[in-house]
Enzyme design. Structure first.
Site, PDB file in Angstrom:
ATOM      1  N   CYS A 126      -0.567   2.086  -1.773  1.00  0.00           N
ATOM      2  CA  CYS A 126      -1.035   2.839  -2.943  1.00  0.00           C
ATOM      3  C   CYS A 126      -0.026   2.756  -4.107  1.00  0.00           C
ATOM      4  CB  CYS A 126      -1.293   4.285  -2.583  1.00  0.00           C
ATOM      5  SG  CYS A 126      -0.130   4.989  -1.444  1.00  0.00           S
ATOM      6  N   HIS A 234       0.081   9.827  -7.098  1.00  0.00           N
ATOM      7  CA  HIS A 234       1.467   9.355  -7.151  1.00  0.00           C
ATOM      8  C   HIS A 234       1.866   9.108  -8.611  1.00  0.00           C
ATOM      9  CE1 HIS A 234       1.354   9.040  -2.910  1.00  0.00           C
ATOM     10  NE2 HIS A 234       1.216   7.732  -2.751  1.00  0.00           N
TER      11      HIS A 234
HETATM   12  C1  2RA Z   1       2.418   7.206   1.462  1.00  0.00           C
HETATM   13  N1  2RA Z   1       1.875   5.021   0.545  1.00  0.00           N
HETATM   14  O1  2RA Z   1       2.202   7.676   0.334  1.00  0.00           O
HETATM   15  C2  2RA Z   1       2.090   5.761   1.775  1.00  0.00           C
HETATM   16  C3  2RA Z   1       0.954   5.638   2.733  1.00  0.00           C
HETATM   17  N2  2RA Z   1      -0.254   6.062   2.207  1.00  0.00           N
HETATM   18  O2  2RA Z   1       2.898   7.869   2.397  1.00  0.00           O
END
Ligand code: 2RA
Length: 330
Positions: A126, A234
């Protein structure tokens, strides 16, 4: 299309079902698949109930496409079995991403490399997806010398156990821990496990996957991945050193003209990307675009995206859409 969703009862699996319905993917038969302990559970897709089935039964039905989000071990064991049955697999785990024979795809960047021979396709991590969505057009125009990225990652990337830990900590309840420490009022410099080189696997995914997707191993990348008590998506602070000088307005125009990228960048109106805004959306949001005066040909930017959507489910469905549109499956 006969479509299997493997990991249908997980966080990403549920979003994949939601995105398949939202985008009206041509599903003629849906196979929700999960581990034995979930077999028989009922899920709803496009208003209709479906019973969850097991992996062996799913392979036997020979789906056209199988969208996986079930962890690396399950993918390593079962993706080849689906592929052998003629199914094209798009996998969200890290199992196949760095395999030299497997394509690692962000459709807006490198779907053109896909052929009918690709029966196991890897969906990138991601935090990689959202970063390369912004980097790819800049690399094409200016060339990227070096990337320094710090991520601020949602707890949903860890899964439901982490969401429960934060909710418990809000309420002062001591429950099951997804992390070695409390996440409420904290920031953990620890996403995934540590490697021998002192970096975490999450940080090394950003290094390795970026180079593979941009098809350029000369790009220098270093990363620090932080977990924060946020659920919408994120966020990433990215410093880029380009091979050539640039005009900041041209950078903004390139990004604004990039499908799947939205520039939110106006300090006069406090306009910049935030997880609270990105949550539930499919675009990658870029802001705080500014020259890095400390070194030549360099700039900083802030990149935010919903890690469960463009970071996982939506990118996976977009790969499947590309396969169907280009008659590479079915
Ligand atoms: C996380 N990118 O954010 C990794 C797995 N989804 O923990």
């Amino acid at each position: 299309m006969k479509v299997a969703v493997v990991g249908a009862t997980g966080m990403v699996g549920e979003v994949m079902l939601q995105v398949l319905a939202e985008r009206r993917f041509p599903v003629t038969e849906l196979l929700p698949v999960a581990s034995e302990r979930s077999v028989g559970k009922e899920i709803t897709f496009e208003g209709k109930p479906y019973k969850v089935i097991g992996l062996a039964d799913a392979v036997a039905t020979k789906p056209d496409i199988a969208l996986f989000s079930a962890g690396g071990a399950t993918s390593l064991e079962w993706a080849p079995k689906f592929a052998a049955a003629g199914t094209t697999v798009v996998d969200n785990s890290s199992a196949w991403r760095m395999d030299a024979d497997k394509k690692l795809v962000v459709p807006e960047i490198n779907a053109d490399a896909l052929t009918t021979e690709d029966k196991i396709i890897a969906n990138p991590n991601c935090s990689t997806i959202q970063m390369v969505m912004a980097l790819a057009p800049l690399h094409e125009k200016y060339g990227i010398e070096r990337v320094v990225v710090s991520t601020y990652q949602s707890i949903t990337g860890t899964g439901v156990k982490a969401v429960r830990q934060l909710e418990n900590e809000y309420q002062g309840i001591q429950g099951e821990m997804a992390y070695p420490y409390p996440i409420h009022r904290n920031a953990l410099p620890h996403c995934d496990v540590f490697e021998d080189n002192g970096y975490t696997k999450e940080e090394m995914k950003l290094v390795r996957e970026t180079r593979k997707i941009l098809r350029d191993d000369s790009i220098a990348v270093t990363a620090t991945a932080i977990r924060i008590p946020v659920v919408g998506g994120h966020s990433e602070s990215v410093n880029l050193q380009l091979k050539n000088d640039f005009d900041l307005e041209d950078i903004r125009k390139i990004l604004n003209d990039t499908p799947g990228v939205t520039v939110q960048d106006n300090t006069d109106t406090n306009t910049y990307p935030m997880p609270l805004y990105a949550h539930g959306k499919d675009d990658v949001f870029v802001g705080r675009i500014r020259r890095d005066f400390s070194q030549p040909n360099s700039l900083n930017m802030w990149i935010v995206a919903d890690n469960l959507r463009k970071g996982a489910a939506t990118n996976t469905v977009q790969i499947a859409e590309y396969l169907v549109a280009n008659k590479l499956v079915g």
